[in-house]
Write a protein that holds these residues in place. Structure first.
Motif, PDB file in Angstrom:
ATOM      1  N   LEU A 130      40.320  38.218  30.022  1.00  0.00           N
ATOM      2  CA  LEU A 130      40.715  39.510  30.572  1.00  0.00           C
ATOM      3  C   LEU A 130      42.177  39.744  30.224  1.00  0.00           C
ATOM      4  O   LEU A 130      43.007  38.844  30.389  1.00  0.00           O
ATOM      5  CB  LEU A 130      40.534  39.542  32.094  1.00  0.00           C
ATOM      6  CG  LEU A 130      40.901  40.843  32.794  1.00  0.00           C
ATOM      7  CD1 LEU A 130      39.864  41.927  32.484  1.00  0.00           C
ATOM      8  CD2 LEU A 130      40.991  40.646  34.287  1.00  0.00           C
ATOM      9  N   VAL A 163      47.036  44.463  34.464  1.00  0.00           N
ATOM     10  CA  VAL A 163      45.617  44.732  34.273  1.00  0.00           C
ATOM     11  C   VAL A 163      45.372  46.200  34.603  1.00  0.00           C
ATOM     12  O   VAL A 163      45.985  46.748  35.521  1.00  0.00           O
ATOM     13  CB  VAL A 163      44.760  43.834  35.205  1.00  0.00           C
ATOM     14  CG1 VAL A 163      43.289  44.127  35.061  1.00  0.00           C
ATOM     15  CG2 VAL A 163      45.051  42.369  34.931  1.00  0.00           C
ATOM     16  N   LYS A 207      40.044  47.800  36.410  1.00  0.00           N
ATOM     17  CA  LYS A 207      39.511  46.444  36.265  1.00  0.00           C
ATOM     18  C   LYS A 207      40.042  45.500  37.340  1.00  0.00           C
ATOM     19  O   LYS A 207      40.019  44.285  37.170  1.00  0.00           O
ATOM     20  CB  LYS A 207      39.844  45.899  34.879  1.00  0.00           C
ATOM     21  CG  LYS A 207      39.152  46.658  33.771  1.00  0.00           C
ATOM     22  CD  LYS A 207      39.412  46.037  32.431  1.00  0.00           C
ATOM     23  CE  LYS A 207      38.653  46.797  31.348  1.00  0.00           C
ATOM     24  NZ  LYS A 207      38.836  46.180  30.046  1.00  0.00           N
ATOM     25  N   GLN A 210      37.438  42.991  38.529  1.00  0.00           N
ATOM     26  CA  GLN A 210      37.212  41.988  37.490  1.00  0.00           C
ATOM     27  C   GLN A 210      38.364  40.991  37.459  1.00  0.00           C
ATOM     28  O   GLN A 210      38.155  39.799  37.235  1.00  0.00           O
ATOM     29  CB  GLN A 210      37.087  42.647  36.118  1.00  0.00           C
ATOM     30  CG  GLN A 210      35.806  43.417  35.915  1.00  0.00           C
ATOM     31  CD  GLN A 210      35.798  44.126  34.566  1.00  0.00           C
ATOM     32  OE1 GLN A 210      36.836  44.578  34.081  1.00  0.00           O
ATOM     33  NE2 GLN A 210      34.621  44.225  33.964  1.00  0.00           N
TER      34      GLN A 210
END
Length: 114
Positions: A7, A88, A92, A95
């Motif tokens: 990620l 991020v 997201k 996540q």
């Protein structure tokens, strides 16, 4: 070894964690052992409302406000001798929390195996 998850430029493997820089950054990729590594997600900012001149000029629209979203989500990876903070996308965030849990779990497993 096969990658477990990734990620925002952070890649998790069973034995190591790798951070790749963004295309615009003048940085090198970093690779660290995953043993003893943990991660968390921090949120800053918030959503607020503000009246605009257009909204105050419309009769009957006194309660309407434009929403201003200043939220930021950061994945923070802590190791024995390093710390990474990676922004991020707000969409997201959930996540990122799941990924942080995977990193912490992998770090604990690798530390126990040593």
């Amino acid at each position: 070894m096969e990658r477990i998850a990734h990620l925002a430029g952070v890649h998790l493997f069973p034995d190591r964690i790798v951070r790749t820089p963004s295309l615009l950054a003048d940085e090198k990729a970093e690779e660290r052992p995953v043993a003893g590594v943990s991660a968390s997600v921090d949120n800053t900012g918030g959503v607020s409302g503000r009246a605009t001149l257009t909204r105050t000029a419309i009769p009957g629209a006194h309660g309407w406000q434009k929403k201003v979203d200043t939220r930021e989500t950061w994945l923070v990876v802590d190791g024995p001798d390093f710390q990474w903070s990676v922004q991020v996308e707000q969409a997201k965030a959930s996540q990122a929390r799941a990924f942080a849990a995977q990193i912490t779990t992998a770090g604990r497993k690798a530390a126990a195996a040593e």
